[in-house]
Design an enzyme around this catalytic site. Sequence first.
Site: not given
Length: 198
Positions: A138, A140
């Site tokens: 991930d 983000r």
Amino acid sequence: SAHDLAGASPRGAALRRVSDARVPIEAAEDCRLVLYREVEGDAEHVAIVIGHPSPDKPVAVRLHSACLTGDLLGSLRCDCGEQLRAATEKLAQEGGVLLYLAQEGRGTGLANKLRAYRLQDAGLDTLQADRHLGFRADERDFGAAAAMLHDLGLRRIRLLTNNPHKIDALRSAGIEVVDRLPLNMPVNGHNRRYIEAK
């Protein structure tokens, strides 16, 4: 008028609150959009404020990373569009805020998401495909979300999420997450491996 926020967004860039307007949506006519732009890079994030959430009590909030294929086209490869619609409907019941974040493909961008789809078609799951392309599970960064919440005066929230990483990221940025509200969507034959990998 535009103003810079003290908080940081992805990649450490400052955010600027650019504009806002009342925008009735299907789930709730009483809705306002507040646009934030990264000072460096020009990525834009939107706070969708539904109803009149009071900062005096924990406000229901959803962090939603943009997903062109799911949100706009109804892709069956993910559950993003379904989560977006379910979240807006839930927020419409009691008021709250949906932060629509410019973080397509878990932060890898649309081009890399489509590359990952090709790898998934060859047998990899979503996490393996991202790793094959050189990304973490991930990519983000939820600094933008925290900065937006601070700007909106929301320090105590109830987070609609299945992702404990979002809770940790917001708490480390000074947002008190007092409750987690799960948002589970039905599984189909196209997104089963995606949901299981998540």
